[in-house]
Write an enzyme that holds these catalytic residues in place. Structure first.
Site, PDB file in Angstrom:
ATOM      1  N   THR A   1       0.825  -1.207   0.000  1.00  0.00           N
ATOM      2  CA  THR A   1       0.000   0.000   0.000  1.00  0.00           C
ATOM      3  C   THR A   1       0.864   1.264   0.000  1.00  0.00           C
ATOM      4  O   THR A   1       1.998   1.253   0.491  1.00  0.00           O
ATOM      5  CB  THR A   1      -0.893   0.007   1.264  1.00  0.00           C
ATOM      6  OG1 THR A   1      -1.431   1.307   1.451  1.00  0.00           O
ATOM      7  CG2 THR A   1      -0.108  -0.338   2.521  1.00  0.00           C
ATOM      8  N   ASP A   2       0.296   2.354  -0.502  1.00  0.00           N
ATOM      9  CA  ASP A   2       0.999   3.649  -0.441  1.00  0.00           C
ATOM     10  C   ASP A   2       1.024   4.207   0.978  1.00  0.00           C
ATOM     11  O   ASP A   2       1.754   5.159   1.259  1.00  0.00           O
ATOM     12  CB  ASP A   2       0.356   4.665  -1.402  1.00  0.00           C
ATOM     13  CG  ASP A   2      -1.104   4.989  -1.072  1.00  0.00           C
ATOM     14  OD1 ASP A   2      -1.690   4.323  -0.200  1.00  0.00           O
ATOM     15  OD2 ASP A   2      -1.656   5.921  -1.693  1.00  0.00           O
ATOM     16  N   GLU A   3       0.223   3.596   1.879  1.00  0.00           N
ATOM     17  CA  GLU A   3       0.134   4.143   3.243  1.00  0.00           C
ATOM     18  C   GLU A   3       1.452   3.989   4.007  1.00  0.00           C
ATOM     19  O   GLU A   3       1.668   4.657   5.017  1.00  0.00           O
ATOM     20  CB  GLU A   3      -1.041   3.508   4.003  1.00  0.00           C
ATOM     21  CG  GLU A   3      -2.341   3.717   3.248  1.00  0.00           C
ATOM     22  CD  GLU A   3      -3.611   3.374   4.004  1.00  0.00           C
ATOM     23  OE1 GLU A   3      -3.603   3.382   5.240  1.00  0.00           O
ATOM     24  OE2 GLU A   3      -4.623   3.114   3.335  1.00  0.00           O
TER      25      GLU A   3
ATOM     26  N   TYR B   1      -1.855  -0.420  10.865  1.00  0.00           N
ATOM     27  CA  TYR B   1      -1.971  -1.117   9.567  1.00  0.00           C
ATOM     28  C   TYR B   1      -0.761  -0.799   8.685  1.00  0.00           C
ATOM     29  O   TYR B   1      -0.074  -1.709   8.199  1.00  0.00           O
ATOM     30  CB  TYR B   1      -3.267  -0.708   8.845  1.00  0.00           C
ATOM     31  CG  TYR B   1      -3.278  -1.046   7.364  1.00  0.00           C
ATOM     32  CD1 TYR B   1      -3.242  -2.376   6.932  1.00  0.00           C
ATOM     33  CD2 TYR B   1      -3.316  -0.049   6.385  1.00  0.00           C
ATOM     34  CE1 TYR B   1      -3.239  -2.692   5.568  1.00  0.00           C
ATOM     35  CE2 TYR B   1      -3.322  -0.358   5.032  1.00  0.00           C
ATOM     36  CZ  TYR B   1      -3.283  -1.691   4.629  1.00  0.00           C
ATOM     37  OH  TYR B   1      -3.278  -1.998   3.296  1.00  0.00           O
TER      38      TYR B   1
ATOM     39  N   LYS C   1       2.351  -3.197   7.241  1.00  0.00           N
ATOM     40  CA  LYS C   1       2.649  -3.385   5.808  1.00  0.00           C
ATOM     41  C   LYS C   1       4.083  -2.913   5.505  1.00  0.00           C
ATOM     42  O   LYS C   1       4.799  -3.530   4.721  1.00  0.00           O
ATOM     43  CB  LYS C   1       1.649  -2.621   4.927  1.00  0.00           C
ATOM     44  CG  LYS C   1       0.233  -3.150   4.942  1.00  0.00           C
ATOM     45  CD  LYS C   1       0.073  -4.561   4.387  1.00  0.00           C
ATOM     46  CE  LYS C   1       0.257  -4.676   2.902  1.00  0.00           C
ATOM     47  NZ  LYS C   1      -0.116  -6.008   2.375  1.00  0.00           N
TER      48      LYS C   1
HETATM   49  P1  NAD Z   1      -9.365  -7.598   2.062  1.00  0.00           P
HETATM   50  O1  NAD Z   1      -9.400  -7.295   3.518  1.00  0.00           O
HETATM   51  O2  NAD Z   1     -10.590  -7.342   1.245  1.00  0.00           O
HETATM   52  O3  NAD Z   1      -8.982  -9.139   1.833  1.00  0.00           O
HETATM   53  C1  NAD Z   1      -7.967  -9.761   2.551  1.00  0.00           C
HETATM   54  C2  NAD Z   1      -8.093 -11.257   2.317  1.00  0.00           C
HETATM   55  O4  NAD Z   1      -7.024 -11.903   3.033  1.00  0.00           O
HETATM   56  C3  NAD Z   1      -9.400 -11.856   2.818  1.00  0.00           C
HETATM   57  O5  NAD Z   1      -9.929 -12.759   1.873  1.00  0.00           O
HETATM   58  C4  NAD Z   1      -8.999 -12.589   4.091  1.00  0.00           C
HETATM   59  O6  NAD Z   1      -9.805 -13.734   4.368  1.00  0.00           O
HETATM   60  C5  NAD Z   1      -7.566 -12.984   3.781  1.00  0.00           C
HETATM   61  N1  NAD Z   1      -6.761 -13.165   4.986  1.00  0.00           N
HETATM   62  C6  NAD Z   1      -6.667 -12.318   6.040  1.00  0.00           C
HETATM   63  N2  NAD Z   1      -5.857 -12.838   6.984  1.00  0.00           N
HETATM   64  C7  NAD Z   1      -5.418 -14.020   6.509  1.00  0.00           C
HETATM   65  C8  NAD Z   1      -4.542 -15.013   7.015  1.00  0.00           C
HETATM   66  N3  NAD Z   1      -3.969 -14.898   8.226  1.00  0.00           N
HETATM   67  N4  NAD Z   1      -4.275 -16.106   6.247  1.00  0.00           N
HETATM   68  C9  NAD Z   1      -4.856 -16.240   5.029  1.00  0.00           C
HETATM   69  N5  NAD Z   1      -5.700 -15.341   4.509  1.00  0.00           N
HETATM   70  C10 NAD Z   1      -5.983 -14.249   5.241  1.00  0.00           C
HETATM   71  O7  NAD Z   1      -8.115  -6.801   1.514  1.00  0.00           O
HETATM   72  P2  NAD Z   1      -7.936  -6.037   0.117  1.00  0.00           P
HETATM   73  O8  NAD Z   1      -8.495  -4.682   0.250  1.00  0.00           O
HETATM   74  O9  NAD Z   1      -8.366  -6.919  -0.980  1.00  0.00           O
HETATM   75  O10 NAD Z   1      -6.342  -5.905   0.084  1.00  0.00           O
HETATM   76  C11 NAD Z   1      -5.544  -6.934  -0.474  1.00  0.00           C
HETATM   77  C12 NAD Z   1      -4.079  -6.532  -0.360  1.00  0.00           C
HETATM   78  O11 NAD Z   1      -3.854  -5.320  -1.071  1.00  0.00           O
HETATM   79  C13 NAD Z   1      -3.635  -6.276   1.088  1.00  0.00           C
HETATM   80  O12 NAD Z   1      -2.340  -6.792   1.238  1.00  0.00           O
HETATM   81  C14 NAD Z   1      -3.647  -4.761   1.210  1.00  0.00           C
HETATM   82  O13 NAD Z   1      -2.686  -4.330   2.152  1.00  0.00           O
HETATM   83  C15 NAD Z   1      -3.271  -4.348  -0.201  1.00  0.00           C
HETATM   84  N6  NAD Z   1      -3.792  -3.038  -0.640  1.00  0.00           N
HETATM   85  C16 NAD Z   1      -5.134  -2.729  -0.495  1.00  0.00           C
HETATM   86  C17 NAD Z   1      -5.604  -1.507  -0.965  1.00  0.00           C
HETATM   87  C18 NAD Z   1      -7.066  -1.151  -0.880  1.00  0.00           C
HETATM   88  O14 NAD Z   1      -7.445  -0.026  -1.232  1.00  0.00           O
HETATM   89  N7  NAD Z   1      -7.952  -2.034  -0.469  1.00  0.00           N
HETATM   90  C19 NAD Z   1      -4.728  -0.595  -1.563  1.00  0.00           C
HETATM   91  C20 NAD Z   1      -3.373  -0.947  -1.686  1.00  0.00           C
HETATM   92  C21 NAD Z   1      -2.921  -2.173  -1.231  1.00  0.00           C
HETATM   93  P1  TYD Z   2     -10.847   3.833   4.119  1.00  0.00           P
HETATM   94  O1  TYD Z   2     -11.797   3.391   3.059  1.00  0.00           O
HETATM   95  O2  TYD Z   2     -10.968   3.219   5.493  1.00  0.00           O
HETATM   96  O3  TYD Z   2      -9.378   3.660   3.535  1.00  0.00           O
HETATM   97  P2  TYD Z   2      -7.949   4.182   4.127  1.00  0.00           P
HETATM   98  O4  TYD Z   2      -8.120   4.507   5.559  1.00  0.00           O
HETATM   99  O5  TYD Z   2      -7.089   2.982   3.920  1.00  0.00           O
HETATM  100  O6  TYD Z   2      -7.561   5.349   3.277  1.00  0.00           O
HETATM  101  O7  TYD Z   2     -10.991   5.396   4.300  1.00  0.00           O
HETATM  102  C1  TYD Z   2     -10.848   6.304   3.225  1.00  0.00           C
HETATM  103  C2  TYD Z   2     -10.978   7.701   3.759  1.00  0.00           C
HETATM  104  O8  TYD Z   2     -12.325   7.900   4.215  1.00  0.00           O
HETATM  105  C3  TYD Z   2     -10.086   7.970   4.968  1.00  0.00           C
HETATM  106  O9  TYD Z   2      -9.653   9.333   4.921  1.00  0.00           O
HETATM  107  C4  TYD Z   2     -11.012   7.775   6.162  1.00  0.00           C
HETATM  108  C5  TYD Z   2     -12.358   8.231   5.618  1.00  0.00           C
HETATM  109  N1  TYD Z   2     -13.534   7.551   6.177  1.00  0.00           N
HETATM  110  C6  TYD Z   2     -14.602   8.305   6.697  1.00  0.00           C
HETATM  111  O10 TYD Z   2     -14.584   9.558   6.690  1.00  0.00           O
HETATM  112  N2  TYD Z   2     -15.685   7.646   7.206  1.00  0.00           N
HETATM  113  C7  TYD Z   2     -15.752   6.277   7.231  1.00  0.00           C
HETATM  114  O11 TYD Z   2     -16.765   5.724   7.742  1.00  0.00           O
HETATM  115  C8  TYD Z   2     -14.660   5.518   6.691  1.00  0.00           C
HETATM  116  C9  TYD Z   2     -14.692   4.014   6.714  1.00  0.00           C
HETATM  117  C10 TYD Z   2     -13.581   6.200   6.171  1.00  0.00           C
END
Ligand code: NAD
Ligand code: TYD
Length: 348
Positions: free
Chosen positions: A131-133, A156, A160
């Site tokens: 993630t970019d975070e 989080y 990461k």
């Molecule tokens: P998500 O929470 O939707 O899915 C995570 C999956 O991992 C789930 O299916 C869960 O069951 C599985 N999981 C969790 N713990 C586990 C464990 N101990 N063993 C096996 N499986 C396990 O997450 P996402 O949003 O799809 O993100 C996927 C990846 O991409 C993550 O690594 C996240 O850090 C990264 N990422 C997400 C975003 C975003 O915007 N969602 C952006 C950049 C990077």
């Molecule tokens: P989120 O979807 O949780 O992603 P991330 O924290 O990884 O960026 O949140 C996106 C943005 O929206 C973040 O600035 C937090 C804000 N947010 C709210 O204002 N209300 C909410 O209920 C949630 C879940 C997020």
């Protein structure tokens, strides 16, 4: 025939990656390893579950013995590691769960790959999806590049960042061939309704308050999840070993502006009077340690691999909202918790 392990394939981004790989690469055997935590939902990939090149393995990446056994049985050629605890708010409540899955889980996969591949790394690749975070928070100006120093602010992002460092260290120390990507906020179908966009779509449908944290002036760079899956495919196949690529949407939105746009589109789609959904906006207590702004400079992946987002934000958001409105059953199953029965029905 190549054996590819994809972790977290029942989650949001992982399900899009698994679907893409299963459909596009019939010559691969895809193993989807997922613990099916609250975020894992096999309904996300039910369209491909019967494909002959798809295999589901239920298991926890924190379980070292199980992971070593899995690698010794299958001797995977490549790993795309997406399994993670992914929600910042949950990480504030329970940081240790994030260390276990994101750090220890990643370590177990790295060790298993290193030991199984025994220094014969020809044709092997370990891909960590991050993630970019990890870069922390930007002020009003500037963009994250691949050389921006890590400065994670939430449990989080700290977990990461730690796993990214271990991946890099295994590359330096043991020569493990890896690629790493750091991506901005994704949105799209099959997104668990705890994150901003799907939560607010669900709340608008159900006339529930839209909890905007703080003053709503926080900025995120949004990318359509299918564009992320395309980028992941490209980096896995064409990225250079031991390299990091930033992936982003060139698409910054202040939360409050995004929520206002979402409300306008939802009013139209639901046939409600203009302004109806906006009345649901409720400013609530801010998230502790809330990062002000994320924005990605994705020029490296653009120049080196030719990737750029294929849809505009307006197109992507329109597709996303339509998907949720056409898949209310999915949304209902997720919010009621009945999606958990799907595994039992299909696999036991
Ligand atoms: P998500 O929470 O939707 O899915 C995570 C999956 O991992 C789930 O299916 C869960 O069951 C599985 N999981 C969790 N713990 C586990 C464990 N101990 N063993 C096996 N499986 C396990 O997450 P996402 O949003 O799809 O993100 C996927 C990846 O991409 C993550 O690594 C996240 O850090 C990264 N990422 C997400 C975003 C975003 O915007 N969602 C952006 C950049 C990077
Ligand atoms: P989120 O979807 O949780 O992603 P991330 O924290 O990884 O960026 O949140 C996106 C943005 O929206 C973040 O600035 C937090 C804000 N947010 C709210 O204002 N209300 C909410 O209920 C949630 C879940 C997020």
């Amino acid at each position: 025939m190549k054996k590819i392990l994809i972790t977290g394939g029942a989650g949001f981004i992982g399900s899009h990656v698994v679907r893409r790989f299963v459909n596009k690469y019939p010559e691969y055997q895809i193993y989807n390893l997922d613990a099916l935590t609250y975020a894992g939902n096999l309904e996300n990939i039910k369209d491909i579950q019967k494909h002959s090149n798809y295999n589901f393995v239920k298991g926890d990446i924190v379980d070292e013995v199980f992971i070593n056994e899995l690698f010794s049985i299958h001797n995977f050629d490549g790993v795309l590691h997406l399994a993670a605890e992914s929600h910042v708010d949950r990480s504030i409540e329970d940081p240790l769960a994030f260390v276990k899955t994101n750090v220890i889980g990643t370590m177990n996969l790295l060790n298993a790959a290193k030991n199984q591949w025994k220094n014969n790394f020809e044709g092997k690749r370990f891909y960590h999806i991050s993630t970019d975070e990890v870069y922390g928070s930007l002020g009003a100006e500037g963009l994250f590049t691949e050389t921006t120093p890590y400065a994670p602010n939430s449990p989080y992002s700290a977990s990461k960042a730690s796993s990214d460092h271990f991946v890099r260290a295994y590359g330096e120390t043991y020569g493990l061939p890896y690629v790493l990507t750091n991506c901005s906020n994704n949105y799209g179908s099959y997104h668990f309704p705890e994150k901003l966009i799907p939560l607010f779509i669900n709340n608008i449908i159900n006339n529930k308050p839209l909890p905007v944290y703080g003053d709503g002036n926080y900025t995120r760079d949004w990318l359509f999840v299918e564009d992320h899956a395309i980028a992941i495919d490209l980096v896995f196949h064409e990225g250079k070993n031991q390299e990091t690529y930033n992936i982003g949407g060139f698409n910054e939105w202040k939360n409050i502006n995004l929520v206002t746009l979402l409300c306008e589109i939802m009013d139209k789609k639901l046939g409600r009077d203009t302004g109806t959904s906006q009345k649901l906006i409720t400013y609530v207590k801010d998230r502790p340690g809330h990062d002000l702004r994320y924005a990605i400079d994705a020029s490296k992946i653009n120049k080196e691999l030719g990737w750029k987002p294929s849809v505009t934000f307006e197109e992507g958001l329109e597709k996303t909202i339509s998907w949720y409105l056409n898949n209310e059953e999915w949304l209902k199953n997720v919010t009621s918790g009945s999606y958990k029965d799907y595994y039992k029905k299909q696999y036991s």
